[in-house]
Design a protein around this motif. Structure first.
Motif, PDB file in Angstrom:
ATOM      1  N   THR A   1     -53.841  81.237 -56.973  1.00 58.19           N
ATOM      2  CA  THR A   1     -53.403  82.517 -56.407  1.00 58.19           C
ATOM      3  C   THR A   1     -53.175  83.562 -57.489  1.00 58.19           C
ATOM      4  N   LYS A   2     -53.614  83.234 -58.718  1.00 57.46           N
ATOM      5  CA  LYS A   2     -53.746  84.285 -59.721  1.00 57.46           C
ATOM      6  C   LYS A   2     -54.930  83.969 -60.617  1.00 57.46           C
TER       7      LYS A   2
ATOM      8  N   GLU B   1     -60.498  81.811 -57.440  1.00 62.60           N
ATOM      9  CA  GLU B   1     -59.266  82.454 -57.884  1.00 62.60           C
ATOM     10  C   GLU B   1     -59.190  83.890 -57.413  1.00 62.60           C
ATOM     11  N   ALA B   2     -57.979  84.337 -57.166  1.00 64.49           N
ATOM     12  CA  ALA B   2     -57.746  85.715 -56.739  1.00 64.49           C
ATOM     13  C   ALA B   2     -56.308  86.069 -57.076  1.00 64.49           C
ATOM     14  N   ASP B   3     -56.091  87.320 -57.435  1.00 64.12           N
ATOM     15  CA  ASP B   3     -54.719  87.769 -57.699  1.00 64.12           C
ATOM     16  C   ASP B   3     -54.056  88.188 -56.393  1.00 64.12           C
ATOM     17  N   PHE B   4     -53.072  87.416 -55.980  1.00 63.21           N
ATOM     18  CA  PHE B   4     -52.370  87.739 -54.742  1.00 63.21           C
ATOM     19  C   PHE B   4     -51.186  88.678 -54.961  1.00 63.21           C
TER      20      PHE B   4
ATOM     21  N   ILE C   1     -53.925  74.307 -53.596  1.00 66.27           N
ATOM     22  CA  ILE C   1     -53.624  75.711 -53.897  1.00 66.27           C
ATOM     23  C   ILE C   1     -52.582  75.745 -55.012  1.00 66.27           C
ATOM     24  N   LEU C   2     -52.809  76.617 -55.980  1.00 61.44           N
ATOM     25  CA  LEU C   2     -51.859  76.760 -57.091  1.00 61.44           C
ATOM     26  C   LEU C   2     -51.032  78.023 -56.886  1.00 61.44           C
ATOM     27  N   PHE C   3     -49.712  77.854 -56.922  1.00 63.55           N
ATOM     28  CA  PHE C   3     -48.797  78.989 -56.723  1.00 63.55           C
ATOM     29  C   PHE C   3     -47.921  79.192 -57.950  1.00 63.55           C
ATOM     30  N   PHE C   4     -47.710  80.459 -58.310  1.00 65.07           N
ATOM     31  CA  PHE C   4     -46.987  80.767 -59.542  1.00 65.07           C
ATOM     32  C   PHE C   4     -45.737  81.613 -59.338  1.00 65.07           C
TER      33      PHE C   4
ATOM     34  N   SER D   1     -47.434  86.387 -50.244  1.00 61.77           N
ATOM     35  CA  SER D   1     -48.676  87.140 -50.114  1.00 61.77           C
ATOM     36  C   SER D   1     -49.786  86.273 -49.519  1.00 61.77           C
ATOM     37  N   TYR D   2     -49.905  85.040 -50.005  1.00 59.28           N
ATOM     38  CA  TYR D   2     -50.934  84.127 -49.507  1.00 59.28           C
ATOM     39  C   TYR D   2     -50.770  83.866 -48.014  1.00 59.28           C
ATOM     40  N   LEU D   3     -49.522  83.679 -47.594  1.00 66.12           N
ATOM     41  CA  LEU D   3     -49.260  83.306 -46.199  1.00 66.12           C
ATOM     42  C   LEU D   3     -49.450  84.456 -45.209  1.00 66.12           C
ATOM     43  N   LYS D   4     -49.581  85.667 -45.732  1.00 67.99           N
ATOM     44  CA  LYS D   4     -49.806  86.795 -44.811  1.00 67.99           C
ATOM     45  C   LYS D   4     -51.148  86.660 -44.090  1.00 67.99           C
TER      46      LYS D   4
END
Length: 221
Positions: free
Chosen positions: A10-11, A30-33, A161-164, A171-174
């Motif tokens: 997620t980044k 990969e994407a910047d959330f 999924i990698l969360f930081f 943001s991802y869950l939206k």
């Protein structure tokens, strides 16, 4: 040939971090959330000591023309990378911890007689300021960067999924759901943001991106 395992970060990762994953035969999306931006601020009414809980705050303060004047002050921070960035730029770091709650504890136990200025972002957690205020420690705050959510729909169905950060989770869950995916989290606070959603969580030993990647490699090797 076995289908390669898809992993979503997620980044956007650094080339070196990416390489670790692709070398292990994992397919990385990969994407910047979230997006962070410096915001204009004034360096006034500063207390004796300074607190930083992110590299974003350090970068923003360093871009201020008067940042040199801060280097005589004692600095307390969260995160090894934040500490290294401060030290390399000539700041005097007295203590650093992995989490804001631990920093709050050290300050209230050992350094309670100092006064503090906290350089923060708009989405900061209340943990640290609340703990210091409750302990009657003098604290003010200057917001030096903004974090905004950048939700986006991911068409792929990754296995992990990698969360930081908690804001990255939000943001991802939206626009996406989590069902069976394994969630790798940089730390406790990030994992907490997922606790109502999934039990499939692996938390890094140390809150660094490298440790998250290490866990992924362990899991899929």
């Amino acid at each position: 040939m076995a289908k390669s395992i898809q992993i979503l970060s997620t980044k956007i990762l650094s080339p070196l971090q990416k390489q670790e994953l692709t070398k292990a035969g994992l397919e990385l999306i990969e994407a910047d959330f979230i997006k962070t931006e410096n915001k204009p601020f004034e360096l006034k009414n500063l207390n004796e000591s300074l607190i930083f809980t992110s590299q974003n705050a350090v970068h923003s303060v360093l871009s201020h023309p008067k940042s040199e004047e801060l280097k005589s002050k004692n600095v307390y921070c969260v995160g090894l990378k934040t500490k290294i960035l401060l030290s390399e730029n000539g700041f005097n770091v007295i203590a650093y911890t992995g989490y804001a709650s631990d920093l709050a504890e050290i300050i209230t136990l050992i350094y309670r007689n100092e006064s503090y200025t906290f350089f923060s972002g708009n989405l900061r957690r209340d943990t640290l300021p609340n703990a210091l205020k409750e302990a009657g420690i003098k604290l003010n705050e200057i917001q030096v960067y903004d974090t905004s959510l950048q939700p986006q729909k991911i068409k792929a169905n990754p296995e992990a999924i990698l969360f930081f950060s908690p804001s990255g989770v939000e943001s991802y869950l939206k626009d996406n759901t989590i069902n069976k995916q394994l969630c790798f989290c940089i730390g406790e606070t990030t994992a907490e943001a997922l606790h109502k959603i999934t039990k499939n969580i692996i938390i890094a030993d140390q809150p660094t991106v490298e440790d998250v990647i290490e866990d992924v490699l362990q899991e899929y090797k």
